[in-house]
Design a protein around this motif. Structure first.
Motif, PDB file in Angstrom:
ATOM      1  N   SER A 233       0.876  -1.152   0.038  1.00 25.10           N
ATOM      2  CA  SER A 233       0.014   0.104  -0.107  1.00 25.10           C
ATOM      3  C   SER A 233       0.963   1.341   0.076  1.00 25.10           C
ATOM      4  O   SER A 233       0.588   2.478  -0.519  1.00 25.10           O
ATOM      5  N   PHE A 234       2.146   0.992   0.489  1.00 26.51           N
ATOM      6  CA  PHE A 234       2.923   2.410   0.235  1.00 26.51           C
ATOM      7  C   PHE A 234       3.776   2.617  -1.056  1.00 26.51           C
ATOM      8  O   PHE A 234       4.531   3.391  -1.118  1.00 26.51           O
ATOM      9  N   GLY A 235       3.310   1.488  -1.935  1.00 24.48           N
ATOM     10  CA  GLY A 235       4.088   1.588  -3.275  1.00 24.48           C
ATOM     11  C   GLY A 235       5.222   0.876  -3.295  1.00 24.48           C
ATOM     12  O   GLY A 235       6.143   1.147  -4.128  1.00 24.48           O
TER      13      GLY A 235
ATOM     14  N   ILE B 128      10.936   3.453   1.012  1.00 23.09           N
ATOM     15  CA  ILE B 128      11.043   2.798  -0.519  1.00 23.09           C
ATOM     16  C   ILE B 128      10.953   3.717  -1.601  1.00 23.09           C
ATOM     17  O   ILE B 128      10.858   3.261  -2.676  1.00 23.09           O
ATOM     18  N   GLN B 129      10.949   5.293  -1.235  1.00 23.89           N
ATOM     19  CA  GLN B 129      10.924   5.961  -2.489  1.00 23.89           C
ATOM     20  C   GLN B 129      12.275   6.396  -3.139  1.00 23.89           C
ATOM     21  O   GLN B 129      12.435   7.261  -3.692  1.00 23.89           O
ATOM     22  N   LYS B 130      13.144   5.546  -2.569  1.00 23.76           N
ATOM     23  CA  LYS B 130      14.651   5.553  -2.796  1.00 23.76           C
ATOM     24  C   LYS B 130      15.326   7.129  -2.459  1.00 23.76           C
ATOM     25  O   LYS B 130      15.995   7.287  -3.342  1.00 23.76           O
TER      26      LYS B 130
ATOM     27  N   THR C 214       2.242   2.987  -8.725  1.00 23.18           N
ATOM     28  CA  THR C 214       3.021   3.108  -7.671  1.00 23.18           C
ATOM     29  C   THR C 214       3.150   4.529  -7.080  1.00 23.18           C
ATOM     30  O   THR C 214       3.057   4.824  -5.951  1.00 23.18           O
TER      31      THR C 214
ATOM     32  N   TYR D 204       8.902   4.088   6.631  1.00 24.25           N
ATOM     33  CA  TYR D 204       8.871   3.082   5.413  1.00 24.25           C
ATOM     34  C   TYR D 204       8.542   3.668   4.343  1.00 24.25           C
ATOM     35  O   TYR D 204       9.081   3.432   3.185  1.00 24.25           O
TER      36      TYR D 204
ATOM     37  N   GLN E 203      11.160  -4.807  -3.880  1.00 22.24           N
ATOM     38  CA  GLN E 203      11.454  -4.107  -2.379  1.00 22.24           C
ATOM     39  C   GLN E 203      10.489  -4.955  -1.272  1.00 22.24           C
ATOM     40  O   GLN E 203      10.939  -5.105  -0.250  1.00 22.24           O
TER      41      GLN E 203
ATOM     42  N   ARG F 117       2.638   5.863  -3.239  1.00 24.55           N
ATOM     43  CA  ARG F 117       3.545   6.471  -2.703  1.00 24.55           C
ATOM     44  C   ARG F 117       3.388   7.880  -2.200  1.00 24.55           C
ATOM     45  O   ARG F 117       3.698   8.224  -1.157  1.00 24.55           O
TER      46      ARG F 117
END
Ligand code: ATP
Ligand code: MG
Lengths: 286, 341
Positions: A190-192, B132-134, B100, B128, A197, B104
């Motif tokens: 849900s956080f993409g 994950i957005q790098k 995505t 978190y 990952q 995000r």
């Protein structure tokens, strides 16, 4: 008598298949064999060249790193001394090298296969019966194609060991990934997070205790193959046992067996200690 | 304009959703479809629009399709038929990279059992969505720390989830959801697993945060008091269909069916209904002396109005913020609403 016309030429097919493999892909197998052999020989020579006390210290150090317990470190150092005192140090180093390489290959093949099985129900359905077959088939049977592909010697021994040892690791990797809390997976998605990952950041870390249990089981299975491996030319402690049998020297056989048990204890305690450490902070319930 | 919009949406679970949906549309019964082929019609013909900045509560019995409804908004579940639009874009038709980006940056989710990652510390859980957005850690760590502080967990940054109480865990879940600064917050029974007292604290905290942030919040609950406290509007689902949609007051005053009425049976009506529903729009005849000197605002709940009118024989004036008289409320008006026939 069962009527011969109703038989099917299974043995012929398998013979032909293995022949075909040898003829068409012999080079590929040889290349793979050479790299494994290179690794193994290097490791074996290295271990045998090291002073014995350094190896004992290293074992104690690893045991301490895994468990943070002085008791285990001292105990496993004593186990190493026992092997030396049996006069089997050199052979034990050969077996140690063989085990380390076989386990490394098992991990390199087993974890990715387990991951695939966890991601695809269809692949898993195909794989499970194969794993059952690998575990129940008498291990002598796959010594034959191993020898045909790689000749007598260390590489065949490693191949046979890996085939025997890899199923529990595949199963427990698959299980560990499938057991990850679906809500945590949903949270990650849900956080993409990309599938990659999610795999590396959530599924594998949370499956780690299960994977470690799989590695532990694989190691124990691999050690059970030591004697059989020596029948196709692997050097080391297995040879001792075999010699005891052939020359009818129960003492030689027993000493060899005891040293194998000592190595098994060593691997078991260390891998279990790492496994226990991997269990910390793996569930939200305290 | 709506920020989230459902249009003619159907969701069927099972081996052949499209086939089962065709049969359902042709008149097949929900239970029959379940027994015949193991198909569940989780949502049936849902059309609704959620406005930016509102707290939109979804209620319904277990299995009525609430979780399915929120999971369609960020496409954890795909529609069988119909559309879900977020800010005008059809979520079902998005490419992977569009999806995505949506997850995000625009939508976050809070889970019933918190969905925390047990192998990450409080701070790393909160971070978190950013990690994950790098971006490099230095770029997001300050943001994550700020959110840990905002939800009242300063000092617990390096704690592990298994060291926290339930309420604290859900604060982490909330901070994690807010850290990516989304427009939309999806909350699937976020407080159901908490003790009643802690649940109230969390509701207060959410309302306080919402006062500053004005996110669009889609909030699932099966607790009616929670729905009434938090919801600007409430959607009630029954067997996957929309039974009623409206403000708490609208639903309470005019339940669309016996099912909805049964849901509302135990509501404290005095807390939900306000003076504006009870008042008689009788000005401008109301002159001095005809109503009491006391006056009340239109949004005053009836439980506050009742003691006032109980002491007065004349109606009380309802006066808006500009001082204009909107109408009057008498003892009878209040009682008529509090005790429906
Ligand atoms: N992945 C799935 N596969 C099959 N059926 C499903 C799936 N997800 C949900 N369902 C079914 O769809 C229906 C609606 O489920 P949903 O989870 O949306 O209900 P809910 O209102 O959230 O219920 P609860 O209050 O129990 O959480 C249920 O009958 C459920 O069994
Ligand atoms: Mg649900």
């Amino acid at each position: 008598m069962f009527p011969e016309e109703l038989g099917w030429p299974l043995r012929l097919w398998i013979d032909e298949f293995v022949d075909w493999l040898v003829i068409n892909y012999g080079d590929v197998f040889e290349a793979a064999a050479d790299s494994v052999l290179f690794l193994l020989v290097g490791l074996e020579q290295g271990l045998r060249a090291l002073p014995w006390w350094l190896v004992v210290l290293a074992v104690a150090g690893i045991a301490w790193h895994a468990s943070r317990r002085v008791g285990l470190a001292v105990g496993l150092a004593a186990v190493m001394l026992l092997i030396g005192s049996l006069g089997l140090w050199d052979k034990a180093m050969q077996t140690l090298a063989l085990m380390i390489v076989a386990i490394a290959v098992t991990v390199i093949l087993g974890i990715p296969t387990g991951i695939l099985a966890a991601r695809s129900d269809r692949f898993r359905a195909l794989l499970l019966p194969v794993l059952d077959l690998m575990q129940t088939m008498p291990s002598f049977v796959y010594l034959i194609p191993a020898v045909m592909l790689f000749g007598l010697g260390k590489v065949s021994a490693i191949l046979a060991t890996v085939i025997y040892a890899v199923p529990p690791l595949i199963r427990l990797t698959d299980l560990g990934i499938r057991q990850v809390d679906p809500e945590v997976l949903e949270a990650s998605q849900s956080f993409g997070a990309s599938p990659r990952q999610t795999l590396l950041g959530v599924q594998l870390p949370l499956a780690l205790p299960s994977i470690m249990a799989g590695i532990n089981q694989s190691i124990m299975m691999a050690l059970a193959m030591v004697v059989i491996a020596s029948m196709i030319g692997a050097r080391g402690l297995g040879e001792e046992v075999l010699q005891g049998l052939q020359r009818q020297e129960p003492g030689t056989g027993f000493a060899g067996g005891l040293a194998i048990v000592a190595l098994a204890i060593l691997f078991d305690r260390i891998s279990q200690a790492y496994g226990r450490r991997s269990q910390r902070h793996r569930t939200v319930e305290g | 304009m709506a920020i989230v919009e459902f249009t003619d949406l159907f969701k069927v679970f099972g081996p052949d959703p499209a086939g089962a949906l065709a049969r359902f549309r042709a008149g097949a019964d929900r239970d029959a479809l379940r027994e015949a082929g193991g198909h569940t019609v989780a949502l049936a013909d849902i059309s609704l629009a959620i406005a930016p900045g509102e707290i939109f509560v979804v209620m319904g019995l277990s299995g009525s399709g609430k979780s399915t409804l929120v999971r369609l908004i960020n496409r954890l579940i795909r529609p069988t038929s119909g559309q879900v639009r977020v800010a005008g874009a059809d979520v079902g038709a998005m490419t992977d990279s569009e999806l995505t980006a949506l997850r995000r940056h625009r939508i976050s989710m809070v889970f019933q059992h918190f969905g925390l990652m047990p192998h990450r510390t409080v701070l790393d859980n909160v971070a978190y969505g950013l990690a994950i957005q790098k971006q490099p850690r230095s770029a997001y760590e300050a943001t994550a720390r700020r959110w840990v502080e905002t939800v009242g967990l300063s000092g617990f940054e390096t704690a592990w989830p298994d060291e926290l109480s339930g309420g604290m865990r859900q604060r982490v879940g909330l901070a994690r959801a807010l850290a990516t600064d989304p427009d939309i917050l999806l909350m699937d029974e976020p407080f159901s697993a908490l003790d009643p007292l802690i649940r109230r604290d969390m509701q207060d905290q959410l309302l306080a945060l919402q006062g500053d942030l004005t996110k669009t919040i889609v909030f699932i609950t099966h607790d009616l008091d929670e729905a009434l406290r938090l919801g600007d509007r409430i959607a009630i689902l029954k067997d996957g269909a929309l039974a009623q949609l409206g403000t708490p007051e609208e639903i309470l005053l005019a339940p669309a069916s016996d099912y909805v009425a049964a849901f509302l049976r135990d509501v404290n009506r005095g807390r939900v209904l306000t003076a504006s529903s009870a008042m008689q729009r009788t000005p401008p005849q109301v002159g001095p002396g005809q109503s009491s000197a006391a006056s009340i605002a239109p949004e005053t709940p009836l439980e506050t109005v009742l003691p006032l009118v109980a002491e007065q024989d004349v109606p009380v004036a309802v006066v808006d913020a500009d001082g204009a008289v909107l109408g009057t409320v008498s003892r009878q008006d209040v009682i008529a609403l509090l005790v429906p026939k």
